[in-house]
Design a protein around this motif. Structure first.
Motif: not given
Length: 143
Positions: A106-127
């Protein structure tokens, strides 16, 4: 001169005993908990992050064979460090360790600016991770 030989000869059993005791103590040295072995702990975190990205992003999937192979290599690494199957399983099955890893993720995702309610936010990080060629990115593929 004879007196010197006698003193050395009388110390020989003491020195041998000290060497034997020190050799026996070395294998008994305590191993740190697996959570404190950064190479293992950080790699498992990266596997978990990659898994969460692929579960939450519809356009990214896992490189499952690579992930399974990597997990096996971590298991072998832990064994080579002297950890038993039971110690490895206790670490990976521990609810407390799972909670700790979730918090780190959770801290990692927060540090990368991921909005955990938005799938596209995960996609952007994954890409981004795939593009960087990071360990996380190496476990993922864009569909």
């Amino acid at each position: 001169m004879t007196n010197v030989k006698f003193k050395f000869a009388s110390m020989k059993p003491v020195m041998m005993a000290a060497v034997c005791v020190s050799m026996m103590a070395a294998p008994v040295a305590a191993k740190p908990p697996l959570r404190d072995v950064a190479k293992i702990d950080n790699a498992l975190l990266d596997l978990g992050i990659a898994d969460r990205i692929r579960k939450n992003c519809p356009s990214i999937s896992a490189r499952l064979f690579k992930a399974v192979s990597y997990l096996r290599s971590l298991n072998n690494e832990a064994k080579s460090l002297g950890y038993s199957d039971a110690e490895i399983e206790a670490y990976t099955d521990s609810d407390a360790e799972k909670d700790r890893m979730r918090a780190r993720g959770a801290a990692f995702f927060k540090s990368k600016g991921v909005d955990t309610s938005d799938p596209q936010s995960y996609c952007a990080l994954g890409r981004a991770e795939i593009q960087k060629g990071s360990r996380i990115g190496s476990l993922l593929k864009a569909n």
